[in-house]
Design a protein around this motif. Structure first.
Motif, mmCIF file in Angstrom:
data_model
loop_
_atom_site.group_PDB
_atom_site.id
_atom_site.type_symbol
_atom_site.label_atom_id
_atom_site.label_comp_id
_atom_site.label_asym_id
_atom_site.label_seq_id
_atom_site.Cartn_x
_atom_site.Cartn_y
_atom_site.Cartn_z
ATOM 1 N N SER A 63 0.837 -1.207 0.000
ATOM 2 C CA SER A 63 0.000 0.000 0.000
ATOM 3 C C SER A 63 0.871 1.256 0.000
ATOM 4 O O SER A 63 0.578 2.228 -0.699
ATOM 5 C CB SER A 63 -0.918 0.010 1.226
ATOM 6 O OG SER A 63 -1.784 -1.089 1.215
ATOM 7 N N GLY A 64 1.949 1.219 0.792
ATOM 8 C CA GLY A 64 2.865 2.358 0.820
ATOM 9 C C GLY A 64 3.532 2.600 -0.525
ATOM 10 O O GLY A 64 3.672 3.748 -0.965
ATOM 11 N N ILE A 65 3.935 1.529 -1.191
ATOM 12 C CA ILE A 65 4.580 1.650 -2.505
ATOM 13 C C ILE A 65 3.594 2.191 -3.540
ATOM 14 O O ILE A 65 3.915 3.092 -4.328
ATOM 15 C CB ILE A 65 5.152 0.289 -2.946
ATOM 16 C CG1 ILE A 65 6.319 -0.107 -2.045
ATOM 17 C CG2 ILE A 65 5.611 0.340 -4.406
ATOM 18 C CD1 ILE A 65 6.810 -1.526 -2.242
ATOM 19 N N ILE A 66 2.373 1.634 -3.552
ATOM 20 C CA ILE A 66 1.362 2.080 -4.514
ATOM 21 C C ILE A 66 1.016 3.551 -4.298
ATOM 22 O O ILE A 66 0.931 4.338 -5.249
ATOM 23 C CB ILE A 66 0.098 1.200 -4.410
ATOM 24 C CG1 ILE A 66 0.398 -0.216 -4.912
ATOM 25 C CG2 ILE A 66 -1.049 1.811 -5.220
ATOM 26 C CD1 ILE A 66 -0.739 -1.192 -4.692
ATOM 27 N N PHE A 67 0.829 3.952 -3.032
ATOM 28 C CA PHE A 67 0.509 5.355 -2.723
ATOM 29 C C PHE A 67 1.636 6.277 -3.187
ATOM 30 O O PHE A 67 1.387 7.321 -3.816
ATOM 31 C CB PHE A 67 0.283 5.520 -1.221
ATOM 32 C CG PHE A 67 0.149 6.947 -0.778
ATOM 33 C CD1 PHE A 67 -1.050 7.630 -0.941
ATOM 34 C CD2 PHE A 67 1.227 7.616 -0.205
ATOM 35 C CE1 PHE A 67 -1.159 8.958 -0.541
ATOM 36 C CE2 PHE A 67 1.124 8.938 0.197
ATOM 37 C CZ PHE A 67 -0.076 9.616 0.035
ATOM 38 N N SER A 68 2.883 5.895 -2.871
ATOM 39 C CA SER A 68 4.026 6.740 -3.236
ATOM 40 C C SER A 68 4.123 6.925 -4.740
ATOM 41 O O SER A 68 4.300 8.046 -5.238
ATOM 42 C CB SER A 68 5.324 6.125 -2.694
ATOM 43 O OG SER A 68 5.314 6.071 -1.288
ATOM 44 N N TYR A 69 3.972 5.836 -5.490
ATOM 45 C CA TYR A 69 4.116 5.941 -6.940
ATOM 46 C C TYR A 69 2.892 6.571 -7.603
ATOM 47 O O TYR A 69 3.004 7.162 -8.679
ATOM 48 C CB TYR A 69 4.450 4.582 -7.546
ATOM 49 C CG TYR A 69 5.937 4.325 -7.477
ATOM 50 C CD1 TYR A 69 6.811 4.954 -8.358
ATOM 51 C CD2 TYR A 69 6.477 3.509 -6.490
ATOM 52 C CE1 TYR A 69 8.170 4.759 -8.275
ATOM 53 C CE2 TYR A 69 7.842 3.307 -6.399
ATOM 54 C CZ TYR A 69 8.682 3.938 -7.301
ATOM 55 O OH TYR A 69 10.040 3.763 -7.209
ATOM 56 N N PHE A 70 1.737 6.465 -6.963
ATOM 57 C CA PHE A 70 0.564 7.195 -7.459
ATOM 58 C C PHE A 70 0.826 8.699 -7.395
ATOM 59 O O PHE A 70 0.553 9.447 -8.348
ATOM 60 C CB PHE A 70 -0.669 6.826 -6.642
ATOM 61 C CG PHE A 70 -1.882 7.651 -6.968
ATOM 62 C CD1 PHE A 70 -2.620 7.395 -8.116
ATOM 63 C CD2 PHE A 70 -2.282 8.686 -6.127
ATOM 64 C CE1 PHE A 70 -3.734 8.176 -8.435
ATOM 65 C CE2 PHE A 70 -3.390 9.460 -6.421
ATOM 66 C CZ PHE A 70 -4.118 9.202 -7.588
#
Length: 277
Positions: free
Chosen positions: A180-187
């Motif tokens: 979730s942290g990775i997806i949020f950051s790259y979003f």
């Protein structure tokens, strides 16, 4: 493969330590990722090599649980550090003026410590599930090269429903958090890139994040392959292949992905080699 993994990760650590230009949060986390990768692959491969040479594939009960513990610690640390590195890129690209304040040395230390504590919590949950709710003394055979968490859970004499509940609850909790942290950051990063009008800025951003994204895809693709293979397949050979792919391939390839696609690392390596020769 083991020698390549050791050489590549040690080279990354040496390069980051030797070049003062790389004493930044991004490379601080990269060097720690390399140390974790060395621990991750060293937990399993040396024992496998000894077993092959001696033709004695035996491990004690305590040794099996110890190996499982180290696999959980290093595997979860790998996952958490990838999420922290994604957050670091998000701050650097989306909030460059506040980067030095947000990613201060103290904050980096807290993030590293937090990654370790999350790994420790996952380990404790595995031990609680295995030691309190099963009869581990009846372990007879592990259908893999080493005592991974999924293999130990299989031998813990759970019924099918309980086994699936434990597996999916722990997997969801500790897999969903970093993902979730990775997806949020790259979003946020992609949104920032789309709003940017500078083509050179976009190219620099892609080159900065490309290495990290490649490592993320490699780590989670092999992790998912192992997870679903151990859950759905009853073939020992399939489980062994998936286990090797997860524990050996990412630690071996990670340093080469970063060194080949990162201009700062390549420049620092040239400096070190020119001084050495």
């Amino acid at each position: 493969m083991y020698i390549l993994a050791l050489f590549g990760n040690l080279l990354i650590i040496l390069t980051v330590s030797a070049d003062s230009h790389l004493h930044t949060p991004m490379y601080f986390f990269l060097s720690n990722l390399s140390m974790v990768d060395i621990g991750f692959i060293s937990t399993t491969v040396p024992k496998v090599i000894v077993d092959i040479q001696t033709n004695c594939q035996v491990i004690s009960y305590v040794g099996c649980l110890t190996q499982m513990a180290l696999i959980i610690i290093f595997g979860c640390m790998d996952s958490m550090l990838l999420a922290v590195m994604a957050f670091d890129r998000f701050v650097a690209i989306c909030h460059p003026l506040y980067y030095q304040v947000i990613m201060s040395p103290n904050r980096c230390g807290v993030l590293l410590l937090g990654s370790f504590l999350v790994s420790l919590v996952e380990l404790i949950l595995h031990y609680v599930a295995i030691l309190n709710f099963s009869n581990c003394g009846d372990f007879t055979e592990v259908s893999s090269y080493f005592c991974g968490p999924s293999e130990v859970l299989k031998l813990a004499h759970f019924d099918t429903v309980t086994n699936n509940i434990v597996r999916y609850c722990i997997g969801t909790l500790f897999g969903l958090l970093p993902v979730s942290g990775i997806i949020f950051s790259y979003f946020k990063i992609i949104s920032s890139i789309i709003r940017s009008s500078s083509s050179s800025g976009k190219q620099k951003t892609f080159s900065t994040c490309g290495s990290h994204l490649s490592v993320v895809c490699l780590f989670y693709s092999t992790g998912l392959a192992l997870y679903f293979t151990s859950s759905l397949s009853h073939s020992p050979s399939s489980n062994n292949v998936a286990s090797v792919m997860y524990t050996v391939v990412p630690p071996m390839l990670n340093p080469f992905i970063y060194s080949l696609r990162n201009q700062d690392i390549k420049t620092a390596l040239r400096k070190i080699l020119s001084k050495a020769f």
